[in-house]
Design a protein around this motif. Structure first.
Motif, PDB file in Angstrom:
ATOM      1  N   LYS A 387     -13.334   3.628   9.280  1.00  0.00           N
ATOM      2  CA  LYS A 387     -13.946   4.677  10.110  1.00  0.00           C
ATOM      3  C   LYS A 387     -14.469   4.099  11.420  1.00  0.00           C
ATOM      4  N   LYS A 388     -15.024   2.907  11.327  1.00  0.00           N
ATOM      5  CA  LYS A 388     -15.547   2.252  12.533  1.00  0.00           C
ATOM      6  C   LYS A 388     -14.415   1.938  13.499  1.00  0.00           C
ATOM      7  N   ILE A 389     -13.318   1.424  12.979  1.00  0.00           N
ATOM      8  CA  ILE A 389     -12.144   1.141  13.815  1.00  0.00           C
ATOM      9  C   ILE A 389     -11.622   2.430  14.434  1.00  0.00           C
ATOM     10  N   TYR A 390     -11.589   3.488  13.632  1.00  0.00           N
ATOM     11  CA  TYR A 390     -11.094   4.797  14.073  1.00  0.00           C
ATOM     12  C   TYR A 390     -11.903   5.315  15.259  1.00  0.00           C
ATOM     13  N   VAL A 391     -13.231   5.206  15.150  1.00  0.00           N
ATOM     14  CA  VAL A 391     -14.097   5.739  16.196  1.00  0.00           C
ATOM     15  C   VAL A 391     -14.135   4.826  17.419  1.00  0.00           C
ATOM     16  N   GLU A 392     -14.351   3.530  17.193  1.00  0.00           N
ATOM     17  CA  GLU A 392     -14.582   2.624  18.321  1.00  0.00           C
ATOM     18  C   GLU A 392     -13.303   2.256  19.063  1.00  0.00           C
ATOM     19  N   LYS A 393     -12.189   2.186  18.345  1.00  0.00           N
ATOM     20  CA  LYS A 393     -10.930   1.767  18.980  1.00  0.00           C
ATOM     21  C   LYS A 393      -9.961   2.917  19.191  1.00  0.00           C
ATOM     22  N   LYS A 394     -10.420   4.130  18.830  1.00  0.00           N
ATOM     23  CA  LYS A 394      -9.537   5.303  18.910  1.00  0.00           C
ATOM     24  C   LYS A 394      -8.195   4.994  18.243  1.00  0.00           C
ATOM     25  N   ALA A 395      -8.289   4.517  17.011  1.00  0.00           N
ATOM     26  CA  ALA A 395      -7.120   4.005  16.298  1.00  0.00           C
ATOM     27  C   ALA A 395      -6.418   5.111  15.519  1.00  0.00           C
ATOM     28  N   GLY A 396      -5.119   4.932  15.324  1.00  0.00           N
ATOM     29  CA  GLY A 396      -4.335   5.826  14.476  1.00  0.00           C
ATOM     30  C   GLY A 396      -3.654   5.028  13.380  1.00  0.00           C
ATOM     31  N   ILE A 397      -3.841   5.429  12.153  1.00  0.00           N
ATOM     32  CA  ILE A 397      -3.223   4.708  11.035  1.00  0.00           C
ATOM     33  C   ILE A 397      -1.732   5.020  10.992  1.00  0.00           C
ATOM     34  N   LEU A 398      -0.925   3.972  11.026  1.00  0.00           N
ATOM     35  CA  LEU A 398       0.527   4.116  10.933  1.00  0.00           C
ATOM     36  C   LEU A 398       0.991   4.085   9.494  1.00  0.00           C
ATOM     37  N   SER A 399       0.400   3.242   8.666  1.00  0.00           N
ATOM     38  CA  SER A 399       0.752   3.197   7.244  1.00  0.00           C
ATOM     39  C   SER A 399      -0.365   2.525   6.471  1.00  0.00           C
ATOM     40  N   ALA A 400      -0.428   2.858   5.186  1.00  0.00           N
ATOM     41  CA  ALA A 400      -1.369   2.193   4.282  1.00  0.00           C
ATOM     42  C   ALA A 400      -0.688   2.074   2.921  1.00  0.00           C
ATOM     43  N   LYS A 401      -0.816   0.907   2.338  1.00  0.00           N
ATOM     44  CA  LYS A 401      -0.162   0.670   1.047  1.00  0.00           C
ATOM     45  C   LYS A 401      -0.999  -0.318   0.253  1.00  0.00           C
ATOM     46  N   ILE A 402      -0.938  -0.182  -1.052  1.00  0.00           N
ATOM     47  CA  ILE A 402      -1.556  -1.170  -1.935  1.00  0.00           C
ATOM     48  C   ILE A 402      -0.429  -2.030  -2.474  1.00  0.00           C
ATOM     49  N   ARG A 403      -0.455  -3.299  -2.116  1.00  0.00           N
ATOM     50  CA  ARG A 403       0.609  -4.223  -2.532  1.00  0.00           C
ATOM     51  C   ARG A 403       0.181  -4.948  -3.810  1.00  0.00           C
ATOM     52  N   VAL A 404       1.044  -4.864  -4.825  1.00  0.00           N
ATOM     53  CA  VAL A 404       0.769  -5.491  -6.117  1.00  0.00           C
ATOM     54  C   VAL A 404       1.983  -6.330  -6.514  1.00  0.00           C
ATOM     55  N   TYR A 405       1.754  -7.612  -6.737  1.00  0.00           N
ATOM     56  CA  TYR A 405       2.835  -8.532  -7.100  1.00  0.00           C
ATOM     57  C   TYR A 405       3.052  -8.541  -8.618  1.00  0.00           C
ATOM     58  N   VAL A 406       4.306  -8.775  -9.014  1.00  0.00           N
ATOM     59  CA  VAL A 406       4.655  -8.905 -10.425  1.00  0.00           C
ATOM     60  C   VAL A 406       4.282 -10.302 -10.902  1.00  0.00           C
ATOM     61  N   ASP A 407       3.544 -10.376 -12.014  1.00  0.00           N
ATOM     62  CA  ASP A 407       3.176 -11.665 -12.596  1.00  0.00           C
ATOM     63  C   ASP A 407       4.419 -12.318 -13.199  1.00  0.00           C
ATOM     64  N   PRO A 408       4.607 -13.622 -12.995  1.00  0.00           N
ATOM     65  CA  PRO A 408       5.816 -14.286 -13.512  1.00  0.00           C
ATOM     66  C   PRO A 408       5.931 -14.279 -15.030  1.00  0.00           C
ATOM     67  N   ALA A 409       4.837 -13.992 -15.750  1.00  0.00           N
ATOM     68  CA  ALA A 409       4.901 -13.956 -17.214  1.00  0.00           C
ATOM     69  C   ALA A 409       5.434 -12.635 -17.747  1.00  0.00           C
ATOM     70  N   THR A 410       5.745 -11.686 -16.845  1.00  0.00           N
ATOM     71  CA  THR A 410       6.269 -10.388 -17.266  1.00  0.00           C
ATOM     72  C   THR A 410       7.568 -10.545 -18.045  1.00  0.00           C
ATOM     73  N   TRP A 411       7.687  -9.806 -19.156  1.00  0.00           N
ATOM     74  CA  TRP A 411       8.916  -9.812 -19.950  1.00  0.00           C
ATOM     75  C   TRP A 411      10.068  -9.286 -19.118  1.00  0.00           C
TER      76      TRP A 411
END
Length: 547
Positions: A387-411
């Motif tokens: 919100k601070k970035i949005y107000v102070e820098k007049k920013a526009g969000i281009l994308s947002a994602k939650i990145r989750v890596y696969v653990d190597p122990a996965t079957w």
């Protein structure tokens, strides 16, 4: 910023928000991306934030009745159903075993068995693969077809030895677990069910329903293959018999069917369906083993066929022709997928016992069929910073994602088709418990932005939360009981499975998912309190500002 990079950002915004957002002529201080492309070029920035993510224990239980075994709708609008049989053990999630119970009904009320003195010849159970739908494609390995053709000179047709040609096509089913060698075959048992499966009682809608069994009706060895058979006369190529794709299993306990079915001719037990389902309460299909594989089948296409002979008198002559009765095991009956777990000594058991909702867990375990889910929380401090970035820098969000890596122990299901899928839903979790009646689609999904993307190398999932973050930062409102209020920062729930859909791809509903029969499991990399693991779970936001 170069013209090409400016154009890239413009195209990205167009894809995410549509032309209305991109080409809004009037500056609006309440909109992300204010004046992004007026005057000077936009400047792109990416910033990452930690995410709280922890393991959620579903207590190895899930609703798994007929309403939750639906994979999608066919062209005709009929529900396509999927069940699971088998068992599999590995050290990350422990042992998982799947059985199936169903009611059955007579084909018609007060069945008369065609004539007098009916006697059982044989009883056959046929288990068929599910039909392909938009959400379930791989049920058998179609590229591994084997065809055998042979002739038989004395095949009985209407009591006459006839020369026929027999064609048998065999496919291996899609398996999840140990495949081939000593793990190829499993013993399948069919038992009488002695518990009335009351579809109106919630406890008979869940995967740990208290179902008891009585007599063993028969056992057979499933070798991992299903087959179809076509028999034609050699003389004129007319079709004598067609057996659709499936696994046929002969039930040895014919005495049970003689005494419980044929000998009850004209009795109240067979008078109507209400009486019958309380008399012959159903069948249970299960396996002996604990460490082979899981595979899927179609509950509504199960067949239980009883072949029998009866007295037929014509012009003073009595004969005993053979006929058959097919019990109704379809959608009119109560169905339940029953799932057992033994997680003793497994990594999942340790992780679930030590789950930390406040700070998050280092390894995240996701499993279908009542196994664990993952809860993710965007920190309030993160929203405040954006919100601070949005107000102070007049920013526009281009994308947002939650990145989750696969653990190597996965079957890794290396011997068959890998088909991991997930749902991402929001939930208030006001008491730290998932309220499954209050699940909702993410605003990203409902606005056509998608659910997640997978990058095989190095192996991570990007869950799309662009609109979710935008709504929080912009302080958007929603109506709750006709009262407008700020959209709250709700937890996000990752579960195994995908959303069931109709043939056009339209989703059937927020609770209509394949989770109840999804055989997959995965381990994801969670939080890192030291912030030194480059593969820790993170929220990644890309925003644009004016130079």
């Amino acid at each position: 910023m170069t013209h090409n990079l400016k154009r890239t950002f413009a195209m990205l915004l167009l894809a995410i928000f549509g032309s209305t957002f991109l080409y809004n002529c009037e500056p609006d201080p309440d909109s992300l991306g204010e004046q992004l492309f007026n005057g000077d070029a936009a400047q792109g920035n990416e910033i990452s934030y930690p995410v709280i993510a922890y393991n959620y224990n579903n207590n190895d239980s899930i609703r798994s009745d007929a309403a939750r075994l639906i994979s999608g709708l066919s062209e005709s609008g009929a529900a396509s159903t999927v069940g699971v049989l088998g068992a599999f053990t590995e050290n990350q999630f422990g042992m998982q075993r799947a059985s199936y119970v169903t009611q059955l009904r007579m084909p018609v009320d007060n069945y008369d068995f065609n004539g007098a003195n009916p006697k059982v010849d044989s009883v056959v159970l046929v288990v068929r693969p599910p039909a392909n739908t938009t959400t379930n494609t791989y049920f058998f390995e179609s590229d591994s077809l084997k065809t055998n053709t042979f002739d038989k000179s004395d095949f009985p047709v209407d009591g006459v030895a006839t020369a026929v040609s027999i064609e048998k096509k065999t496919y291996p089913v899609r398996k999840y677990g140990k495949i081939g060698g000593a793990s190829k075959s499993m013993k399948i048992n069919v038992h009488e069910v002695t518990t009335f499966l009351d579809a109106n009682d919630d406890k008979y809608k869940r995967s740990n329903a208290p179902v008891t069994t009585g007599e063993l009706l028969g056992s057979g060895v499933f070798n991992g293959n299903i087959s179809s058979v076509s028999i034609t006369k050699k003389s004129d190529n007319s079709v004598v018999f067609t057996g659709n794709l499936g696994f046929r299993m002969k039930l040895s306990n014919t005495d049970f069917f003689q005494t419980h079915i044929l000998d009850k001719k004209g009795k109240p037990e067979l008078q109507d369906a209400a009486n019958f389902i309380r008399y012959f309460k159903g069948i249970k299909i299960s396996v002996d083993e604990t460490d082979k594989y899981l595979y899927q089948f179609s509950p509504n296409d199960l067949q239980l066929i009883m072949y029998y002979k009866y007295d037929k008198t014509d012009n003073g002559t009595t004969t005993r022709p053979q006929t058959s009765l097919s019990f109704n095991l379809g959608s009119a009956n109560a169905h339940i997928g029953l799932y057992e777990y033994d997680r003793t000594g497994s990594a999942a058991a340790t992780a679930l016992a030590g789950s930390n909702p406040s700070e998050g867990d280092a390894r995240l375990f996701v499993q279908g069929m009542g196994g664990p889910s993952v809860v993710m929380k965007i920190k309030n401090e993160t929203i405040a910073d954006l919100k601070k970035i949005y107000v102070e820098k007049k920013a526009g969000i281009l994308s947002a994602k939650i990145r989750v890596y696969v653990d190597p122990a996965t079957w890794k299901n290396t011997g068959s088709t890998e088909d991991r899928r997930f749902t991402l839903l929001t939930n208030p979790m006001t008491t730290n418990l998932i309220d499954y009646s209050a699940l909702k689609f993410t605003s990203d999904l409902t606005n056509g932005l998608g659910l997640y993307y997978y990058k095989e190398n190095p192996g991570y999932y990007d869950f799309v939360v662009t609109k979710t973050i935008k709504d929080l930062v912009e302080e958007k409102k929603e109506k709750v009981d006709e009262v407008e209020q700020l959209i709250p920062n709700k937890p996000l729930i990752i579960t195994a499975g995908t959303f069931a859909a109709n043939p056009t791809g339209a989703l059937l509903g927020v609770r209509n998912t394949t989770r109840a029969f999804d055989m997959n499991r995965i381990i994801l990399t969670g939080v890192d309190k030291t912030n030194t693991n480059a593969k820790r779970i993170q929220l990644m936001v890309t925003y644009g500002t004016k130079k």
